[in-house]
Design a protein around this motif. Structure first.
Motif, PDB file in Angstrom:
ATOM      1  N   ALA A  48      22.248   9.981  30.512  1.00 53.07           N
ATOM      2  CA  ALA A  48      22.099   9.012  29.420  1.00 53.07           C
ATOM      3  C   ALA A  48      23.405   8.259  29.175  1.00 53.07           C
ATOM      4  CB  ALA A  48      21.638   9.716  28.147  1.00 53.07           C
ATOM      5  N   VAL A  49      24.531   8.955  29.231  1.00 54.21           N
ATOM      6  CA  VAL A  49      25.830   8.289  29.056  1.00 54.21           C
ATOM      7  C   VAL A  49      26.084   7.317  30.202  1.00 54.21           C
ATOM      8  CG1 VAL A  49      28.338   8.676  29.060  1.00 54.21           C
ATOM      9  CG2 VAL A  49      26.858  10.066  27.602  1.00 54.21           C
ATOM     10  N   GLY A  50      25.740   7.704  31.425  1.00 55.02           N
ATOM     11  CA  GLY A  50      25.882   6.790  32.563  1.00 55.02           C
ATOM     12  C   GLY A  50      25.062   5.524  32.368  1.00 55.02           C
ATOM     13  N   ILE A  51      23.823   5.676  31.913  1.00 58.93           N
ATOM     14  CA  ILE A  51      22.971   4.517  31.624  1.00 58.93           C
ATOM     15  C   ILE A  51      23.597   3.687  30.502  1.00 58.93           C
ATOM     16  CG2 ILE A  51      20.713   3.802  30.718  1.00 58.93           C
ATOM     17  CD1 ILE A  51      19.565   6.382  32.074  1.00 58.93           C
ATOM     18  N   GLY A  52      24.091   4.374  29.466  1.00 56.67           N
ATOM     19  CA  GLY A  52      24.736   3.668  28.351  1.00 56.67           C
ATOM     20  C   GLY A  52      25.939   2.858  28.798  1.00 56.67           C
ATOM     21  N   MET A  53      26.764   3.426  29.686  1.00 54.30           N
ATOM     22  CA  MET A  53      27.934   2.685  30.192  1.00 54.30           C
ATOM     23  C   MET A  53      27.500   1.460  30.992  1.00 54.30           C
ATOM     24  SD  MET A  53      30.828   5.523  31.232  1.00 54.30           S
ATOM     25  CE  MET A  53      29.822   6.357  32.455  1.00 54.30           C
ATOM     26  N   ALA A  54      26.445   1.600  31.803  1.00 52.00           N
ATOM     27  CA  ALA A  54      25.942   0.460  32.572  1.00 52.00           C
ATOM     28  C   ALA A  54      25.421  -0.632  31.637  1.00 52.00           C
ATOM     29  CB  ALA A  54      24.842   0.917  33.529  1.00 52.00           C
ATOM     30  N   MET A  55      24.713  -0.238  30.579  1.00 48.85           N
ATOM     31  CA  MET A  55      24.180  -1.224  29.632  1.00 48.85           C
ATOM     32  C   MET A  55      25.299  -1.941  28.878  1.00 48.85           C
ATOM     33  SD  MET A  55      20.879   0.897  28.204  1.00 48.85           S
ATOM     34  CE  MET A  55      20.244  -0.426  27.170  1.00 48.85           C
ATOM     35  N   VAL A  56      26.323  -1.190  28.468  1.00 44.18           N
ATOM     36  CA  VAL A  56      27.461  -1.802  27.769  1.00 44.18           C
ATOM     37  C   VAL A  56      28.197  -2.756  28.704  1.00 44.18           C
ATOM     38  CG1 VAL A  56      29.725  -1.298  26.763  1.00 44.18           C
ATOM     39  CG2 VAL A  56      27.735   0.031  26.070  1.00 44.18           C
ATOM     40  N   SER A  57      28.365  -2.368  29.959  1.00 41.98           N
ATOM     41  CA  SER A  57      29.036  -3.232  30.940  1.00 41.98           C
ATOM     42  C   SER A  57      28.275  -4.530  31.150  1.00 41.98           C
ATOM     43  CB  SER A  57      29.187  -2.497  32.274  1.00 41.98           C
ATOM     44  OG  SER A  57      29.989  -1.364  32.134  1.00 41.98           O
ATOM     45  N   LYS A  58      26.964  -4.392  31.287  1.00 42.16           N
ATOM     46  CA  LYS A  58      26.128  -5.584  31.494  1.00 42.16           C
ATOM     47  C   LYS A  58      26.178  -6.496  30.271  1.00 42.16           C
ATOM     48  CE  LYS A  58      21.634  -6.911  33.302  1.00 42.16           C
ATOM     49  NZ  LYS A  58      20.377  -6.439  33.865  1.00 42.16           N
ATOM     50  N   ALA A  59      26.100  -5.920  29.089  1.00 42.97           N
ATOM     51  CA  ALA A  59      26.156  -6.719  27.856  1.00 42.97           C
ATOM     52  C   ALA A  59      27.524  -7.393  27.705  1.00 42.97           C
ATOM     53  CB  ALA A  59      25.867  -5.842  26.647  1.00 42.97           C
ATOM     54  N   SER A  60      28.603  -6.679  28.004  1.00 38.43           N
ATOM     55  CA  SER A  60      29.949  -7.251  27.906  1.00 38.43           C
ATOM     56  C   SER A  60      30.107  -8.429  28.844  1.00 38.43           C
ATOM     57  CB  SER A  60      31.007  -6.190  28.228  1.00 38.43           C
ATOM     58  OG  SER A  60      30.986  -5.168  27.283  1.00 38.43           O
ATOM     59  N   ASP A  61      29.570  -8.301  30.042  1.00 40.33           N
ATOM     60  CA  ASP A  61      29.627  -9.387  31.015  1.00 40.33           C
ATOM     61  C   ASP A  61      28.806 -10.585  30.541  1.00 40.33           C
ATOM     62  OD1 ASP A  61      30.422 -10.481  33.556  1.00 40.33           O
ATOM     63  OD2 ASP A  61      28.382 -10.081  34.270  1.00 40.33           O
ATOM     64  N   ALA A  62      27.586 -10.330  30.053  1.00 37.95           N
ATOM     65  CA  ALA A  62      26.704 -11.405  29.587  1.00 37.95           C
ATOM     66  C   ALA A  62      27.299 -12.151  28.397  1.00 37.95           C
ATOM     67  CB  ALA A  62      25.336 -10.833  29.223  1.00 37.95           C
ATOM     68  N   LEU A  63      28.044 -11.440  27.546  1.00 38.19           N
ATOM     69  CA  LEU A  63      28.650 -12.057  26.361  1.00 38.19           C
ATOM     70  C   LEU A  63      30.011 -12.697  26.652  1.00 38.19           C
ATOM     71  CD1 LEU A  63      27.693  -9.277  23.794  1.00 38.19           C
ATOM     72  CD2 LEU A  63      26.779 -11.610  23.870  1.00 38.19           C
TER      73      LEU A  63
END
Length: 194
Positions: A169-184
């Protein structure tokens, strides 16, 4: 069992074992000693060090607990050889977090595969955590870096009724945060492949 303040609790096992043992040790007689003996790669540098103890409630994860450090953490890396591959991957996800927040060399080492020195990786992750915790013991500032992927990860765990394990779950969370940071546009470089 007539436990006194001169006795100690030994937590032999994974994260839940250590968290519950630490919470009981912090609470019983206003604090008795406890020792962590982590048996999973994830726990050795996640919950066995740093002094956060807690238990889950129906409404969320780690909502009842205390900041209470173990007297010692004893780690036998041979126990990790008994783990299923999926369990070992959970620890890798947490180790990657340390590489992302503090050590590009560690991140690059982990990215290369499993032919790395396990004890060196553990030592580096524990030293990063120790430095951060020494600066912010009660999680009000810099220590929040250690929560990378955890806010979303804890939500994933709860929504899956804890069928998705912590490290995954933490690995998925890090991927989601990375993707959101890039998109923003919060990052200078592309950190999440399109």
């Amino acid at each position: 069992n007539n436990i006194t303040r001169s006795d100690a609790i030994v937590a032999l096992g994974g994260g839940i074992t250590g968290d519950v043992s630490g919470f009981v040790a912090a609470s019983y007689l206003r604090g008795i000693a406890f020792v962590q003996v982590p048996t999973t790669f994830l726990v050795v540098f996640d919950s066995s060090v740093g002094g956060k103890t807690g238990v889950n409630l129906k409404v969320g994860k780690n909502l009842a607990g205390a900041f209470y450090k173990p007297r010692a953490v004893l780690c036998d890396t041979e126990t990790f050889k008994t783990l299923p591959e999926e369990n070992f991957k959970e620890g890798i996800a947490e180790a990657i977090k340390y590489g992302i927040i503090c050590d590009e060399g560690l991140f690059d080492t982990l990215k290369e595969g499993k032919n790395w020195d396990l004890e060196a990786v553990i030592e580096r992750c524990v030293s990063i955590k120790a430095e951060i915790v020494a600066e912010d013991e009660f999680d009000t500032g810099k220590r929040q870096l250690l929560n990378l992927g955890h806010t979303i990860g804890h939500a994933i765990e709860k929504c899956s009724d804890f069928t998705i394990t912590h490290g995954i779950a933490v690995g998925i969370g890090m991927a989601m945060v990375s993707k959101a940071s890039d998109a923003l546009g919060w990052t200078d470089d592309v950190i999440y492949p399109k």
